[in-house]
Enzyme design. Structure first.
Site, short mmCIF file in Angstrom:
data_model
loop_
_atom_site.label_atom_id
_atom_site.label_comp_id
_atom_site.label_asym_id
_atom_site.label_seq_id
_atom_site.Cartn_x
_atom_site.Cartn_y
_atom_site.Cartn_z
N CYS A 109 5.96 1.83 3.16
CA CYS A 109 5.14 2.09 4.35
C CYS A 109 3.69 1.68 4.10
O CYS A 109 3.00 1.21 5.01
CB CYS A 109 5.23 3.57 4.73
SG CYS A 109 6.90 4.04 5.24
N THR A 110 3.22 1.85 2.88
CA THR A 110 1.86 1.43 2.54
C THR A 110 1.74 -0.09 2.60
O THR A 110 0.77 -0.62 3.17
CB THR A 110 1.47 1.96 1.15
OG1 THR A 110 1.50 3.39 1.19
CG2 THR A 110 0.09 1.49 0.74
#
Length: 155
Positions: free
Chosen positions: A47-48
């Site tokens: 997600c980062t």
């Protein structure tokens, strides 16, 4: 996997809190395209990478007349920390009850979807919505490390 929206479908309206506590609504984006991406959880490796890829492409995406909105089930505080930590230059919507994810069909179906819902996780899916609120594109399996480039190619 849930059946999500397809190109040509109207994007479901939504309203929810952003990381800054302000309400974010679909109608706030009328008149420009919206890259609305659902992701499972703040500050996890995939997600980062996805958020940073979109952050890095945001200026070019804006040049193409589009805004970015990230959506996941974590609360405002988690979103604020995530956005601050990675200098995210777009809003994050706190979909704590998964109502937006459910409206867009990205929670999942069957046992896997039920477990995902209990864990408060959505699928990783991106919708590109046109200026009038219609779905233009659905990216069901985004290339999250290069998602910004992937989105730019479709705008």
């Amino acid at each position: 996997m849930a059946t999500h929206l397809k190109p040509g479908d109207p994007a479901p309206d939504f309203s929810g809190p952003g990381a800054d506590g302000q309400r974010i609504r679909l109608c706030d984006f009328r008149g420009r395209k919206l890259v609305m991406y659902f992701y499972p959880m703040d500050d996890t490796p995939g997600c980062t990478k996805q958020a940073c890829s979109l952050r890095d492409a945001n200026a070019l995406i804006a040049e193409k007349g589009a805004a970015i909105l990230g959506v996941s089930a974590q609360g405002e505080s988690s979103h604020r920390k995530f956005a601050d930590k990675y200098s995210l230059n777009f809003p994050l919507l706190a979909d704590s009850d998964l109502s937006v994810a459910k409206a867009y069909g990205v929670v999942g179906s069957g046992l896997g979807g039920m477990l995902r819902g209990l864990a408060k996780l959505s699928e990783r899916v991106t919708f590109i919505i046109d200026e009038n609120g219609l779905i233009l594109q659905v990216i069901s399996d985004p290339d999250f490390p290069d998602h910004g480039e992937e989105v730019l190619a479709l705008l």
